[in-house]
Write a protein that holds these residues in place. Structure first.
Motif, PDB file in Angstrom:
ATOM      1  N   ALA A 165     -20.989 -15.819   3.001  1.00 13.72           N
ATOM      2  CA  ALA A 165     -21.546 -15.109   1.846  1.00 13.72           C
ATOM      3  C   ALA A 165     -22.721 -14.240   2.263  1.00 13.72           C
ATOM      4  O   ALA A 165     -22.858 -13.101   1.805  1.00 13.72           O
ATOM      5  CB  ALA A 165     -21.975 -16.103   0.774  1.00 13.72           C
ATOM      6  N   MET A 166     -23.567 -14.755   3.140  1.00 12.93           N
ATOM      7  CA  MET A 166     -24.716 -13.993   3.597  1.00 12.93           C
ATOM      8  C   MET A 166     -24.260 -12.776   4.414  1.00 12.93           C
ATOM      9  O   MET A 166     -24.797 -11.681   4.262  1.00 12.93           O
ATOM     10  CB  MET A 166     -25.636 -14.875   4.430  1.00 12.93           C
ATOM     11  CG  MET A 166     -26.920 -14.222   4.827  1.00 12.93           C
ATOM     12  SD  MET A 166     -27.928 -15.417   5.694  1.00 12.93           S
ATOM     13  CE  MET A 166     -29.381 -15.347   4.713  1.00 12.93           C
ATOM     14  N   THR A 167     -23.239 -12.969   5.252  1.00 11.50           N
ATOM     15  CA  THR A 167     -22.720 -11.869   6.061  1.00 11.50           C
ATOM     16  C   THR A 167     -22.125 -10.783   5.171  1.00 11.50           C
ATOM     17  O   THR A 167     -22.381  -9.602   5.377  1.00 11.50           O
ATOM     18  CB  THR A 167     -21.650 -12.389   7.038  1.00 11.50           C
ATOM     19  OG1 THR A 167     -22.227 -13.408   7.839  1.00 11.50           O
ATOM     20  CG2 THR A 167     -21.127 -11.283   7.916  1.00 11.50           C
ATOM     21  N   SER A 168     -21.345 -11.187   4.163  1.00  7.13           N
ATOM     22  CA  SER A 168     -20.749 -10.181   3.286  1.00  7.13           C
ATOM     23  C   SER A 168     -21.811  -9.481   2.446  1.00  7.13           C
ATOM     24  O   SER A 168     -21.694  -8.305   2.144  1.00  7.13           O
ATOM     25  CB  SER A 168     -19.679 -10.810   2.396  1.00  7.13           C
ATOM     26  OG  SER A 168     -20.249 -11.738   1.516  1.00  7.13           O
ATOM     27  N   GLU A 169     -22.876 -10.201   2.083  1.00  2.00           N
ATOM     28  CA  GLU A 169     -23.967  -9.586   1.339  1.00  2.00           C
ATOM     29  C   GLU A 169     -24.694  -8.550   2.197  1.00  2.00           C
ATOM     30  O   GLU A 169     -25.028  -7.462   1.728  1.00  2.00           O
ATOM     31  CB  GLU A 169     -24.949 -10.668   0.878  1.00  2.00           C
ATOM     32  CG  GLU A 169     -26.042 -10.151  -0.019  1.00  2.00           C
ATOM     33  CD  GLU A 169     -26.961 -11.263  -0.481  1.00  2.00           C
ATOM     34  OE1 GLU A 169     -28.184 -11.005  -0.514  1.00  2.00           O
ATOM     35  OE2 GLU A 169     -26.469 -12.347  -0.804  1.00  2.00           O
ATOM     36  N   VAL A 216     -19.997  -0.138  -4.619  1.00  2.00           N
ATOM     37  CA  VAL A 216     -20.758  -0.311  -3.378  1.00  2.00           C
ATOM     38  C   VAL A 216     -22.146   0.303  -3.540  1.00  2.00           C
ATOM     39  O   VAL A 216     -23.139  -0.269  -3.092  1.00  2.00           O
ATOM     40  CB  VAL A 216     -20.006   0.303  -2.171  1.00  2.00           C
ATOM     41  CG1 VAL A 216     -20.869   0.297  -0.926  1.00  2.00           C
ATOM     42  CG2 VAL A 216     -18.704  -0.457  -1.921  1.00  2.00           C
ATOM     43  N   TRP A 217     -22.228   1.461  -4.182  1.00  2.00           N
ATOM     44  CA  TRP A 217     -23.531   2.114  -4.429  1.00  2.00           C
ATOM     45  C   TRP A 217     -24.486   1.148  -5.139  1.00  2.00           C
ATOM     46  O   TRP A 217     -25.640   1.005  -4.774  1.00  2.00           O
ATOM     47  CB  TRP A 217     -23.305   3.361  -5.281  1.00  2.00           C
ATOM     48  CG  TRP A 217     -24.535   4.094  -5.704  1.00  2.00           C
ATOM     49  CD1 TRP A 217     -25.402   3.739  -6.693  1.00  2.00           C
ATOM     50  CD2 TRP A 217     -25.056   5.310  -5.156  1.00  2.00           C
ATOM     51  NE1 TRP A 217     -26.413   4.674  -6.815  1.00  2.00           N
ATOM     52  CE2 TRP A 217     -26.222   5.644  -5.876  1.00  2.00           C
ATOM     53  CE3 TRP A 217     -24.626   6.163  -4.149  1.00  2.00           C
ATOM     54  CZ2 TRP A 217     -26.964   6.783  -5.616  1.00  2.00           C
ATOM     55  CZ3 TRP A 217     -25.368   7.300  -3.893  1.00  2.00           C
ATOM     56  CH2 TRP A 217     -26.529   7.596  -4.618  1.00  2.00           C
ATOM     57  N   TYR A 218     -23.969   0.466  -6.179  1.00  9.06           N
ATOM     58  CA  TYR A 218     -24.791  -0.452  -6.960  1.00  9.06           C
ATOM     59  C   TYR A 218     -24.796  -1.888  -6.412  1.00  9.06           C
ATOM     60  O   TYR A 218     -25.358  -2.772  -7.035  1.00  9.06           O
ATOM     61  CB  TYR A 218     -24.324  -0.465  -8.420  1.00  9.06           C
ATOM     62  CG  TYR A 218     -24.689   0.797  -9.155  1.00  9.06           C
ATOM     63  CD1 TYR A 218     -26.014   1.134  -9.385  1.00  9.06           C
ATOM     64  CD2 TYR A 218     -23.708   1.670  -9.612  1.00  9.06           C
ATOM     65  CE1 TYR A 218     -26.346   2.293 -10.066  1.00  9.06           C
ATOM     66  CE2 TYR A 218     -24.028   2.827 -10.299  1.00  9.06           C
ATOM     67  CZ  TYR A 218     -25.355   3.136 -10.521  1.00  9.06           C
ATOM     68  OH  TYR A 218     -25.689   4.285 -11.182  1.00  9.06           O
ATOM     69  N   GLN A 219     -24.145  -2.113  -5.278  1.00  6.99           N
ATOM     70  CA  GLN A 219     -24.085  -3.414  -4.614  1.00  6.99           C
ATOM     71  C   GLN A 219     -23.553  -4.505  -5.542  1.00  6.99           C
ATOM     72  O   GLN A 219     -24.138  -5.581  -5.667  1.00  6.99           O
ATOM     73  CB  GLN A 219     -25.454  -3.816  -4.054  1.00  6.99           C
ATOM     74  CG  GLN A 219     -25.967  -2.886  -2.999  1.00  6.99           C
ATOM     75  CD  GLN A 219     -27.292  -3.325  -2.441  1.00  6.99           C
ATOM     76  OE1 GLN A 219     -27.621  -4.497  -2.448  1.00  6.99           O
ATOM     77  NE2 GLN A 219     -28.068  -2.379  -1.923  1.00  6.99           N
ATOM     78  N   ASP A 220     -22.445  -4.226  -6.166  1.00  3.52           N
ATOM     79  CA  ASP A 220     -21.799  -5.213  -7.034  1.00  3.52           C
ATOM     80  C   ASP A 220     -21.380  -6.413  -6.185  1.00  3.52           C
ATOM     81  O   ASP A 220     -20.658  -6.270  -5.203  1.00  3.52           O
ATOM     82  CB  ASP A 220     -20.580  -4.579  -7.703  1.00  3.52           C
ATOM     83  CG  ASP A 220     -19.961  -5.468  -8.767  1.00  3.52           C
ATOM     84  OD1 ASP A 220     -20.146  -6.695  -8.705  1.00  3.52           O
ATOM     85  OD2 ASP A 220     -19.282  -4.918  -9.654  1.00  3.52           O
ATOM     86  N   CYS A 221     -21.834  -7.591  -6.559  1.00  2.00           N
ATOM     87  CA  CYS A 221     -21.605  -8.794  -5.752  1.00  2.00           C
ATOM     88  C   CYS A 221     -20.132  -9.192  -5.696  1.00  2.00           C
ATOM     89  O   CYS A 221     -19.742  -9.989  -4.844  1.00  2.00           O
ATOM     90  CB  CYS A 221     -22.458  -9.953  -6.255  1.00  2.00           C
ATOM     91  SG  CYS A 221     -22.084 -10.436  -7.949  1.00  2.00           S
ATOM     92  N   ARG A 222     -19.301  -8.634  -6.557  1.00  2.00           N
ATOM     93  CA  ARG A 222     -17.871  -8.963  -6.532  1.00  2.00           C
ATOM     94  C   ARG A 222     -17.118  -8.179  -5.462  1.00  2.00           C
ATOM     95  O   ARG A 222     -15.971  -8.448  -5.186  1.00  2.00           O
ATOM     96  CB  ARG A 222     -17.252  -8.671  -7.898  1.00  2.00           C
ATOM     97  CG  ARG A 222     -17.829  -9.552  -8.999  1.00  2.00           C
ATOM     98  CD  ARG A 222     -17.354  -9.103 -10.336  1.00  2.00           C
ATOM     99  NE  ARG A 222     -17.941  -7.788 -10.626  1.00  2.00           N
ATOM    100  CZ  ARG A 222     -17.770  -7.119 -11.748  1.00  2.00           C
ATOM    101  NH1 ARG A 222     -17.022  -7.625 -12.700  1.00  2.00           N
ATOM    102  NH2 ARG A 222     -18.340  -5.957 -11.937  1.00  2.00           N
TER     103      ARG A 222
END
Length: 131
Positions: free
Chosen positions: A11-15, A60-66
């Motif tokens: 999860a941290m890597t994908s974030e 991606v611009w808004y860093q949507d966690c999904r």
């Protein structure tokens, strides 16, 4: 216990990948005209990312966690950003060269224009060929 750690690490890597992708997309958008909306900046980026869906670019611009970023997408963004930075550096170097040629022409004209006229003409030709 290690399964939990693996999930947290993933999860941290994908974030981090999502944060980097968002930063790269914003760099690709660059600075638009004053008062430009985010929507038009996203459209501009969309022209560079032809195989990306507009909603994906927005997420991606808004860093949507999904959203999860694939490796090839991140590499594409890195390559485009690197190319943009290189193009800007090339443009800046060309402008600097033009300015130096102009200064050299002015110095030669101020020293002795009749003696340096062939050199001044050659420098003028070079500057015109550069655009």
């Amino acid at each position: 216990m290690s399964e939990f750690r693996d999930k947290a690490s993933l999860a941290m890597t994908s974030e981090l990948a999502l944060q980097e992708a968002s930063t790269l997309i914003r760099e690709l958008a660059g600075r638009g005209p004053a008062g430009e909306s985010v929507k038009s900046a996203l459209r501009r980026v969309g022209r560079q990312l032809k195989n990306w869906n507009p909603s994906r670019i927005r997420d991606v611009w808004y860093q949507d966690c999904r959203v999860s970023i694939r490796g090839e997408e991140l590499e594409q963004l890195r390559a485009l950003t690197k190319r943009r930075v290189q193009d800007k550096a090339d443009t800046d170097a060309l402008e600097e060269l033009r300015a130096r040629i102009s200064r050299l022409e002015a110095l030669l004209e101020s020293a002795d224009p009749s003696f340096h006229s062939p050199d001044i003409a050659a420098l003028g030709d070079i500057r015109r060929k550069m655009g």
